[in-house]
Scaffold this motif. Structure first.
Motif, PDB file in Angstrom:
ATOM      1  N   ALA A 145       0.734  -1.264   0.016  1.00 55.05           N
ATOM      2  CA  ALA A 145      -0.008   0.125   0.106  1.00 55.05           C
ATOM      3  C   ALA A 145       0.825   1.245   0.035  1.00 55.05           C
ATOM      4  O   ALA A 145       0.285   2.377   0.624  1.00 55.05           O
ATOM      5  N   GLY A 165       2.241   2.502  -3.134  1.00 50.21           N
ATOM      6  CA  GLY A 165       2.143   2.866  -4.625  1.00 50.21           C
ATOM      7  C   GLY A 165       2.575   2.369  -5.607  1.00 50.21           C
ATOM      8  O   GLY A 165       2.917   2.748  -6.836  1.00 50.21           O
ATOM      9  N   LYS A 166       2.742   0.966  -5.536  1.00 47.15           N
ATOM     10  CA  LYS A 166       3.351   0.073  -6.746  1.00 47.15           C
ATOM     11  C   LYS A 166       2.189   0.012  -7.838  1.00 47.15           C
ATOM     12  O   LYS A 166       2.550   0.270  -9.019  1.00 47.15           O
ATOM     13  N   THR A 167       0.923  -0.115  -7.355  1.00 48.45           N
ATOM     14  CA  THR A 167      -0.063  -0.337  -8.549  1.00 48.45           C
ATOM     15  C   THR A 167      -0.385   0.992  -9.150  1.00 48.45           C
ATOM     16  O   THR A 167      -0.275   1.258 -10.311  1.00 48.45           O
ATOM     17  N   ASN A 168      -0.150   2.024  -8.226  1.00 49.51           N
ATOM     18  CA  ASN A 168      -0.367   3.238  -8.926  1.00 49.51           C
ATOM     19  C   ASN A 168       0.770   3.508 -10.061  1.00 49.51           C
ATOM     20  O   ASN A 168       0.641   4.131 -11.084  1.00 49.51           O
ATOM     21  N   ASP A 195       2.962  -6.029  -8.655  1.00 51.29           N
ATOM     22  CA  ASP A 195       3.422  -6.209  -7.291  1.00 51.29           C
ATOM     23  C   ASP A 195       4.481  -7.240  -7.118  1.00 51.29           C
ATOM     24  O   ASP A 195       5.188  -7.266  -6.170  1.00 51.29           O
ATOM     25  N   ARG A 219     -10.197  -4.352  -1.854  1.00 51.49           N
ATOM     26  CA  ARG A 219      -9.259  -4.402  -3.131  1.00 51.49           C
ATOM     27  C   ARG A 219     -10.208  -4.719  -4.218  1.00 51.49           C
ATOM     28  O   ARG A 219     -11.476  -5.155  -4.144  1.00 51.49           O
ATOM     29  N   ARG A 232       7.411   5.214   2.627  1.00 49.23           N
ATOM     30  CA  ARG A 232       6.695   6.121   3.031  1.00 49.23           C
ATOM     31  C   ARG A 232       7.020   6.736   4.140  1.00 49.23           C
ATOM     32  O   ARG A 232       7.050   6.344   5.131  1.00 49.23           O
ATOM     33  N   PHE A 253       6.481  10.585  -0.566  1.00 46.78           N
ATOM     34  CA  PHE A 253       5.762  10.853   0.606  1.00 46.78           C
ATOM     35  C   PHE A 253       6.130  12.043   1.724  1.00 46.78           C
ATOM     36  O   PHE A 253       5.851  12.141   2.836  1.00 46.78           O
ATOM     37  N   GLY A 278       2.964  13.609  -6.678  1.00 44.32           N
ATOM     38  CA  GLY A 278       2.961  12.353  -6.707  1.00 44.32           C
ATOM     39  C   GLY A 278       2.053  11.830  -7.941  1.00 44.32           C
ATOM     40  O   GLY A 278       2.230  12.480  -9.128  1.00 44.32           O
ATOM     41  N   TYR A 279       1.709  10.542  -8.107  1.00 41.03           N
ATOM     42  CA  TYR A 279       1.016   9.975  -9.210  1.00 41.03           C
ATOM     43  C   TYR A 279       1.582  10.480 -10.528  1.00 41.03           C
ATOM     44  O   TYR A 279       2.870  10.044 -10.608  1.00 41.03           O
ATOM     45  N   ASN A 338       4.994  11.592 -11.120  1.00 43.44           N
ATOM     46  CA  ASN A 338       6.334  10.763 -10.735  1.00 43.44           C
ATOM     47  C   ASN A 338       6.951  10.396 -12.003  1.00 43.44           C
ATOM     48  O   ASN A 338       8.278  10.057 -11.703  1.00 43.44           O
TER      49      ASN A 338
END
Ligand code: GTP
Ligand code: SPV
Ligand code: MN
Length: 596
Positions: A250, A252-255, A278, A376, A407, A487, A499-500, A503
Motif C-alpha cells: 500500500a 504505491g506500486k499499483t499506482n 506487485d 481491493r 513512505r 511521501f 505524486g501519481y 512521478n
C-alpha cells in the motif's frame, strides 16, 4: 472434464481429501463454462453478489469476515527443520508441529463443502521463469480470484505432464476463527498450508505464499530473485526502457505501474507500459542484463484512493470482469470507496455489512467508512489500457533501473542514486516505511521493511541480503539502483510532491542516469539530481518545495544510523560484511560533512 496424468498429484489430492473430508472434489479446468457455473454457485450460497449488469458487466461483490481483512503476519510461519534458516524476521515453527497443528484444524473442515483443485502457473505457461502450483481450496471466491490472478486449468496440467514439479498449496477456510488461523510455509517440502482465513495474500496462495516466500527460497538456491516489485516500461522515440520498483504494501506500486504522463510533459511523447504491479521474478539474461517477468496475470489492488485523477488506468481496468472485496456496496448494486470515483450511492451496506449512508458517523463521530482501508479489486491485467504488448513475453523484459522506496514524512529525499550495486543493496536493506492497512498493526508507525520484503522473505533475511550482493557480482551489466520517496511532508503535514502521474518526472531522471546521462551532485548519501535536472515543466510547486524535497541534512542521516545499526545487529553473523562496510563508509562520509 480434466485429464489428469500425474499420479503423485492424484495421490496428494486423495491424501488431503482424507483429512478434510469434502463432500465432493472438483478439478478446475479453467473454462468459461466452469467460471459461469462457479459464479452461479457463489451467488446461490451468498458468497458473491452480482453487481448491476449494465454498469458493471461480469463484476461481483464479496465481503470477508470483519476479523479477516488483511494479511496476518503474526500468524504466518516458515516451517523448516533448522530454526536458523528463517532468521530473526520470520516466525518459525518446526514442520512436525506445523503439520500437526494445522491437521487438527483441517480434520473434517470440508464436510458439506466441495474441494476445488486448481492447477495454476505463476508466469506464462512454459516460460523458463514460470513455476507451477496446485491449490486445493474449499472457497469458490479463491477459485474465481485465482482464475484472474494466475493462469489456471487444463493447460497447466498439460504442462505438468506425468511427473512435473509443483508446489502443493492447501487452503481451507475452516471456521474462519482467528484463533485457529495459520499461514504455514514448508519450503523444504515445496508446500503451503493455510487455514482459517479467506482473504487476499492469506488465501490466494499463488501470490505472497508461492510467488514470494517459497519462490525467494527457490531463487536463492537456483540463482535468481523473487521480489515485491512492480515492472513498468517508459517509451520514447520508439524505444522502451524498463524499471522495477519495490515499495512496501500500500505504498504505491499499483499506482506507479500504470501512471499516465502528466499534462506538463505531454509534448515529450512519453508512453507508459505496465508489465506488473506487485511481484517480479528476475533472472540474468543471455545478454548479461537483468530481465524481469511478472508471475501474475491480474491485479489485486487497493481500492480506496483509486479514482480517475489518481489512477485512471486502474479505473478503466475495473469496469468489467472484476471482483470487489470489502468496498461499499450500494443499494443500487454499485460499488464505491473513500476517495473513489463520483458521488457515493444514496445508501448501501458497508464493508462490515452495516447499513450506510453518506452522513453516517461511527462511534467516535467520524464519517462511517464505506470501504475498509485495505479493500481491493481483483481484475485481469489484460484489461489495463496501459498493459505492455509484451507483458506475457516468456523472456521477460530487460531492466535499466531498480528503485526502492518507502513512505516517509521526513529524511529521505524525493530521489537519489546509489554509488554502486552494493551501496544500492544497502539502500534496499535499510528501507523504512510508515505502516499501512495492508497488514494488521498500528497504521503510521515506522518500521524497517528491507526491499519491501520483510513479510515475504521465505528465509533468513541476512542471507537474503547476501544473495543480493552475490547477484550483483553475477550480472555482467547490472541495472543502477535508486531510492525514491513520494511521501515527504512540509511543516503543515502536507505532501510536498504531487505524486501519481507527476512521478514520471522522477522516472525520466532515473532512466537518464541509467543511460549515463542526467545531471547529479554527489552527496554523502549518494547522487542527487541537480536543481535543474528534473523536468518541472507545467508543475506549480509551492516556493521552496523542491529545495525541501532534495535537501540532505547530514545530521539527520547520522541520527538514522543508530536505527540501522540496531536493525543490522539483529542478523548477527548472517549480515553480509559488505553491508557493514557500506554502513561504515556512509558514517565516514557523513562525519566529514556534519559541521555542528
Ligand atoms: P500492495 O498491493 O499492498 O502491495 O500495495 P501497492 O504498493 O500496490 O500500493 P498502491 O499503489 O495500491 O498504493 C496505495 C496507496 O498509496 C494509496 O493510499 C495511494 O493514495 C498512495 N499513493 C500511491 N502513489 C502515491 C503518490 O505518488 N503520492 C502519494 N502521496 N500517495 C500515493
Ligand atoms: C500486499 O499486502 O502487499 C498485497 C496484498 O499485495 S496481499 O495479496 O493480501 O498480500
Ligand atoms: Mn503487495
Amino acid at each position: 472434464m480434466v485429464n489428469i496424468k500425474h499420479a503423485k498429484l492424484k495421490a496428494w489430492v486423495d491424501e488431503v481429501a482424507n483429512i478434510c473430508t469434502p463432500d465432493a472434489i472438483v478439478w478446475v479446468d479453467g473454462s468459461e463454462e466452469e467460471k459461469k457455473r462457479l459464479e452461479r454457485r457463489g451467488v446461490a450460497r451468498g458468497q458473491l453478489i452480482p453487481l448491476d449488469a449494465g454498469k458493471y458487466p461480469g463484476c461481483f461483490y464479496s465481503r470477508s469476515k470483519a476479523n479477516d481483512v488483511a494479511r496476518t503476519e503474526h500468524l504466518t510461519y516458515i516451517c523448516t527443520k533448522d530454526k536458523e534458516a528463517v532468521g530473526p524476521t520470520n516466525n518459525w515453527m518446526s514442520p512436525e508441529e506445523g503439520y500437526q497443528k494445522a491437521r487438527e484444524i483441517l480434520k473434517g473442515s470440508m464436510v458439506g463443502h466441495t474441494l476445488y483443485v486448481i492447477p495454476f502457473s505463476m508466469g506464462p505457461i512454459g516460460s523458463p521463469f514460470s513455476k507451477i502450483g496446485v491449490e486445493l481450496t474449499d472457497s469458490i471466491y479463491v477459485v474465481l480470484n485465482m482464475r484472474i490472478m494466475t493462469r489456471i486449468g487444463q493447460a497447466v496440467l498439460d504442462q505438468l505432464g506425468t511427473d512435473g514439479e509443483f508446489v502443493k498449496c492447501l487452503h481451507s477456510k475452516a471456521d474462519l476463527d482467528v484463533n485457529k488461523r495459520m499461514i504455514l510455509h514448508f519450503p523444504e517440502d515445496n508446500t503451503i498450508w493455510s487455514v482459517g482465513s479467506a482473504y487476499g495474500g492469506n488465501a490466494l496462495l499463488g501470490k505472497k505464499c508461492l510467488a514470494l516466500r517459497i519462490a525467494s527460497w527457490q531463487a536463492r538456491k537456483e540463482g535468481w530473485m523473487a521480489e515485491h516489485m512492480l515492472i513498468l516500461g517508459v517509451e520514447q522515440n520508439g524505444k522502451t526502457e524498463y524499471v522495477v520498483a519495490a515499495f512496501p504494501s500500500a505504498c504505491g506500486k499499483t499506482n506507479l505501474a500504470m501512471i499516465v504522463p502528466p499534462e506538463g510533459l505531454k509534448g515529450k511523447g512519453l508512453k507508459i507500459w505496465t508489465v506488473g504491479d506487485d511481484i517480479a521474478w528476475l533472472r540474468v539474461g543471455p545478454d548479461g542484463r537483468l530481465w524481469a517477468c511478472n508471475p501474475e496475470a491480474g491485479f489485486f489492488g487497493v481500492a480506496p484512493g483509486t479514482n480517475s485523477k489518481s489512477n485512471p488506468n486502474a479505473i478503466k481496468t475495473v469496469q468489467k470482469n472484476t471482483i470487489f472485496t470489502n468496498v461499499l456496496l450500494g443499494d443500487d448494486l454499485s460499488v464505491w470507496w473513500e476517495d473513489g470515483e463520483g458521488a457515493p450511492p444514496a445508501s448501501g451496506t458497508n464493508w462490515e455489512g452495516r447499513p450506510w449512508k453518506p452522513d453516517f458517523k461511527d462511534k467516535n463521530g467520524r464519517p462511517l467508512l464505506g470501504a475498509h482501508p485495505n479493500s481491493r479489486f481483483t481484475a485481469p491485467a489484460g484489461q489495463c489500457p496501459s498493459i505492455a504488448p509484451n507483458w506475457e513475453d516468456p523472456k521477460g523484459v530487460p531492466i535499466s533501473a531498480v528503485i526502492f522506496g518507502g513512505r516517509r514524512e521526513r529524511l529521505a529525499p524525493l530521489v537519489f542514486e546509489s554509488l554502486d550495486w552494493n551501496h544500492g543493496v544497502y539502500l534496499g536493506s535499510t528501507v523504512a516505511s510508515e505502516r499501512t492497512a495492508a497488514a494488521e498493526g498500528s497504521v503510521g508507525e515506522i518500521r524497517r521493511d528491507p526491499m519491501a520484503m520483510l513479510p515475504f522473505c521465505g528465509y533468513n533475511m541476512g542471507e537474503y541480503f547476501g544473495h543480493w550482493i552475490e547477484m550483483g557480482a553475477k550480472i555482467p551489466k547490472p541495472p543502477k539502483i535508486f531510492h525514491v520517496n513520494w511521501f515527504r511532508k512540509d511543516a503543515n503535514g502536507k505532501f510536498l510532491w504531487p505524486g501519481y502521474g507527476e512521478n514520471l518526472r522522477v522516472l525520466e531522471w532515473i532512466l537518464a542516469r541509467a543511460r549515463g546521462e542526467g545531471k547529479a551532485d554527489k552527496t554523502p548519501i549518494g547522487y542527487l539530481p541537480t536543481k535543474d535536472a528534473i523536468d518541472l515543466t507545467g508543475l506549480n510547486l509551492t516556493a521552496g518545495a523542491m529545495d525541501q524535497l532534495l535537501a540532505v541534512k547530514p545530521e539527520e542521516w547520522a541520527g538514522e544510523l543508530d536505527g540501522v545499526k540496531t536493525f543490522f545487529e539483529k542478523f548477527g553473523a548472517q549480515l553480509p560484511k559488505e553491508l557493514w562496510s557500506q554502513f561504515n563508509a556512509l558514517k565516514d562520509r557523513l562525519k566529514s560533512k556534519v559541521t555542528a
